[in-house]
Scaffold this motif. Structure first.
Motif, PDB file in Angstrom:
ATOM      1  N   VAL A   1       0.842  -1.191   0.000  1.00 38.21           N
ATOM      2  CA  VAL A   1       0.000   0.000   0.000  1.00 38.21           C
ATOM      3  C   VAL A   1       0.879   1.244   0.000  1.00 38.21           C
ATOM      4  O   VAL A   1       1.883   1.317   0.716  1.00 38.21           O
ATOM      5  N   LEU A   2       0.491   2.217  -0.789  1.00 42.15           N
ATOM      6  CA  LEU A   2       1.227   3.481  -0.871  1.00 42.15           C
ATOM      7  C   LEU A   2       0.579   4.499   0.056  1.00 42.15           C
ATOM      8  O   LEU A   2      -0.635   4.711   0.007  1.00 42.15           O
ATOM      9  N   THR A   3       1.393   5.141   0.912  1.00 40.58           N
ATOM     10  CA  THR A   3       0.874   6.145   1.838  1.00 40.58           C
ATOM     11  C   THR A   3       1.379   7.530   1.444  1.00 40.58           C
ATOM     12  O   THR A   3       2.263   7.665   0.599  1.00 40.58           O
ATOM     13  N   GLN A   4       0.823   8.546   2.066  1.00 40.84           N
ATOM     14  CA  GLN A   4       1.326   9.892   1.853  1.00 40.84           C
ATOM     15  C   GLN A   4       2.735   9.989   2.424  1.00 40.84           C
ATOM     16  O   GLN A   4       3.081   9.299   3.378  1.00 40.84           O
ATOM     17  N   SER A   5       3.546  10.843   1.853  1.00 42.37           N
ATOM     18  CA  SER A   5       4.941  10.960   2.249  1.00 42.37           C
ATOM     19  C   SER A   5       5.099  11.261   3.739  1.00 42.37           C
ATOM     20  O   SER A   5       4.490  12.197   4.261  1.00 42.37           O
ATOM     21  N   GLY A   6       5.884  10.438   4.419  1.00 42.51           N
ATOM     22  CA  GLY A   6       6.153  10.644   5.832  1.00 42.51           C
ATOM     23  C   GLY A   6       5.017  10.274   6.762  1.00 42.51           C
ATOM     24  O   GLY A   6       5.085  10.528   7.964  1.00 42.51           O
ATOM     25  N   MET A   7       3.957   9.657   6.215  1.00 46.95           N
ATOM     26  CA  MET A   7       2.770   9.343   7.018  1.00 46.95           C
ATOM     27  C   MET A   7       2.574   7.842   7.240  1.00 46.95           C
ATOM     28  O   MET A   7       1.457   7.393   7.492  1.00 46.95           O
ATOM     29  N   GLU A   8       3.645   7.059   7.136  1.00 46.35           N
ATOM     30  CA  GLU A   8       3.512   5.607   7.268  1.00 46.35           C
ATOM     31  C   GLU A   8       2.922   5.193   8.632  1.00 46.35           C
ATOM     32  O   GLU A   8       1.985   4.385   8.695  1.00 46.35           O
ATOM     33  N   LYS A   9       3.466   5.731   9.709  1.00 49.68           N
ATOM     34  CA  LYS A   9       2.996   5.344  11.050  1.00 49.68           C
ATOM     35  C   LYS A   9       1.568   5.829  11.298  1.00 49.68           C
ATOM     36  O   LYS A   9       0.756   5.120  11.902  1.00 49.68           O
ATOM     37  N   LYS A  10       1.273   7.034  10.849  1.00 55.65           N
ATOM     38  CA  LYS A  10      -0.071   7.575  11.016  1.00 55.65           C
ATOM     39  C   LYS A  10      -1.077   6.743  10.219  1.00 55.65           C
ATOM     40  O   LYS A  10      -2.176   6.449  10.713  1.00 55.65           O
ATOM     41  N   ALA A  11      -0.710   6.355   8.997  1.00 55.79           N
ATOM     42  CA  ALA A  11      -1.600   5.547   8.162  1.00 55.79           C
ATOM     43  C   ALA A  11      -1.841   4.186   8.801  1.00 55.79           C
ATOM     44  O   ALA A  11      -2.966   3.682   8.807  1.00 55.79           O
ATOM     45  N   LYS A  12      -0.795   3.590   9.363  1.00 53.94           N
ATOM     46  CA  LYS A  12      -0.917   2.286  10.022  1.00 53.94           C
ATOM     47  C   LYS A  12      -1.865   2.369  11.220  1.00 53.94           C
ATOM     48  O   LYS A  12      -2.769   1.542  11.378  1.00 53.94           O
ATOM     49  N   ALA A  13      -1.660   3.384  12.072  1.00 56.80           N
ATOM     50  CA  ALA A  13      -2.491   3.548  13.258  1.00 56.80           C
ATOM     51  C   ALA A  13      -3.949   3.810  12.878  1.00 56.80           C
ATOM     52  O   ALA A  13      -4.882   3.265  13.494  1.00 56.80           O
ATOM     53  N   THR A  14      -4.158   4.644  11.858  1.00 57.87           N
ATOM     54  CA  THR A  14      -5.516   4.973  11.423  1.00 57.87           C
ATOM     55  C   THR A  14      -6.213   3.747  10.834  1.00 57.87           C
ATOM     56  O   THR A  14      -7.405   3.525  11.072  1.00 57.87           O
TER      57      THR A  14
ATOM     58  N   PRO B   1      10.346   4.352   1.930  1.00 57.05           N
ATOM     59  CA  PRO B   1       9.456   5.459   2.307  1.00 57.05           C
ATOM     60  C   PRO B   1       8.146   5.430   1.529  1.00 57.05           C
ATOM     61  O   PRO B   1       8.131   5.235   0.310  1.00 57.05           O
ATOM     62  N   GLY B   2       7.042   5.603   2.246  1.00 57.54           N
ATOM     63  CA  GLY B   2       5.745   5.645   1.588  1.00 57.54           C
ATOM     64  C   GLY B   2       5.065   4.296   1.419  1.00 57.54           C
ATOM     65  O   GLY B   2       3.987   4.217   0.823  1.00 57.54           O
ATOM     66  N   TYR B   3       5.670   3.229   1.974  1.00 59.99           N
ATOM     67  CA  TYR B   3       5.090   1.894   1.818  1.00 59.99           C
ATOM     68  C   TYR B   3       4.565   1.336   3.142  1.00 59.99           C
ATOM     69  O   TYR B   3       5.125   1.572   4.203  1.00 59.99           O
ATOM     70  N   LEU B   4       3.500   0.561   3.015  1.00 54.62           N
ATOM     71  CA  LEU B   4       2.899  -0.152   4.132  1.00 54.62           C
ATOM     72  C   LEU B   4       2.507  -1.520   3.574  1.00 54.62           C
ATOM     73  O   LEU B   4       2.030  -1.621   2.449  1.00 54.62           O
TER      74      LEU B   4
ATOM     75  N   THR C   1      -9.019   4.660   3.921  1.00 57.25           N
ATOM     76  CA  THR C   1      -8.345   5.102   5.141  1.00 57.25           C
ATOM     77  C   THR C   1      -7.531   6.372   4.881  1.00 57.25           C
ATOM     78  O   THR C   1      -6.758   6.426   3.923  1.00 57.25           O
ATOM     79  N   PRO C   2      -7.705   7.411   5.696  1.00 55.71           N
ATOM     80  CA  PRO C   2      -6.917   8.642   5.528  1.00 55.71           C
ATOM     81  C   PRO C   2      -5.418   8.349   5.562  1.00 55.71           C
ATOM     82  O   PRO C   2      -4.971   7.454   6.273  1.00 55.71           O
ATOM     83  N   LYS C   3      -4.655   9.074   4.787  1.00 58.82           N
ATOM     84  CA  LYS C   3      -3.197   8.971   4.660  1.00 58.82           C
ATOM     85  C   LYS C   3      -2.759   7.815   3.761  1.00 58.82           C
ATOM     86  O   LYS C   3      -1.567   7.672   3.481  1.00 58.82           O
ATOM     87  N   ILE C   4      -3.712   6.976   3.315  1.00 59.58           N
ATOM     88  CA  ILE C   4      -3.378   5.905   2.376  1.00 59.58           C
ATOM     89  C   ILE C   4      -3.819   6.334   0.987  1.00 59.58           C
ATOM     90  O   ILE C   4      -4.970   6.732   0.780  1.00 59.58           O
TER      91      ILE C   4
END
Length: 206
Positions: free
Chosen positions: A28-41, A83-86, A104-107
């Motif tokens: 999954v591609l996330t917004q730049s620098g938002m990997e942890k936030k995307a995971k938690a959300t 960077p940017g991957y989940l 999901t926000p940030k994804i």
């Protein structure tokens, strides 16, 4: 009931087994620098929608390495592998899982997805290779003479999870002695930040 992994897991502590009889892995591609936030959300969203039975592990491709600071002391630093991957492990038969992730926000999107088609899963062997290779890269490399690099130049990675990969230099951070490379992963140019000592210029014929 399937146990949903909610703890933070980096590549150096990832489980030894990545296979599951019912679940498949997806990049999954996330917004730049938002990997942890995307995971938690995403984890919160899964619980809210009562879909924990349809999801397994959710991993951020990072690793903990040892570095030597200016005083010569070793310290552990978390470094992003991709960077940017989940990476999300889920049940593809239950179609609602795709919508749960995509909304999901940030994804941003699934890697390998096409219009009106489900995303293609990443083989268990590929996931295992990525995380297990990163788990081995935990010690700092010996100091090496500083080499001059230029944007647009091709270099070969000689240490870490991307060893033997060839990438194009996108940015030179001389003050930090780091390079920002673009390496092809899953058919997509992926930005990776590495220290000068982790790469070398290509030799003639390579």
């Amino acid at each position: 009931m399937v146990e949903h992994k909610t703890n933070e897991t980096d590549a150096s502590t990832a489980p030894s087994s990545f296979s599951h009889e019912r679940f498949k892995w997806y990049a999954v591609l996330t917004q730049s620098g938002m990997e942890k936030k995307a995971k938690a959300t995403l984890e919160e969203r899964i619980k809210k929608l009562k879909m924990t039975d349809y999801f397994g592990q959710i991993l951020i491709p990072t690793m903990t390495i040892e570095k030597i600071d200016e005083s010569g002391k070793k310290k552990k630093v978390e470094q992003k592998m991709m960077p940017g991957y989940l990476f999300v492990q889920m049940d593809p038969v239950h179609k609602a899982t795709f919508g749960c992730v995509k909304d999901t926000p940030k994804i941003s999107s699934f890697i390998g997805s096409a219009a009106n088609q489900d995303p293609k899963p990443v083989p268990d062997e590929e996931i295992s290779r990525i995380f297990n290779r990163a788990a081995e890269a935990t010690k700092a490399s010996p100091a090496k003479p500083v080499t001059a690099f230029e944007k647009g130049e091709k270099v070969k990675v000689i240490d870490g999870p991307f060893t033997n990969f060839v990438g194009d230099i996108d940015e030179v951070k001389a003050d930090k002695m780091k390079l920002r490379l673009l390496i092809s992963v899953f058919g997509r140019a992926t930005p990776v930040e590495l220290e000068f000592s982790k790469v070398e210029k290509l030799k003639d014929g390579e």
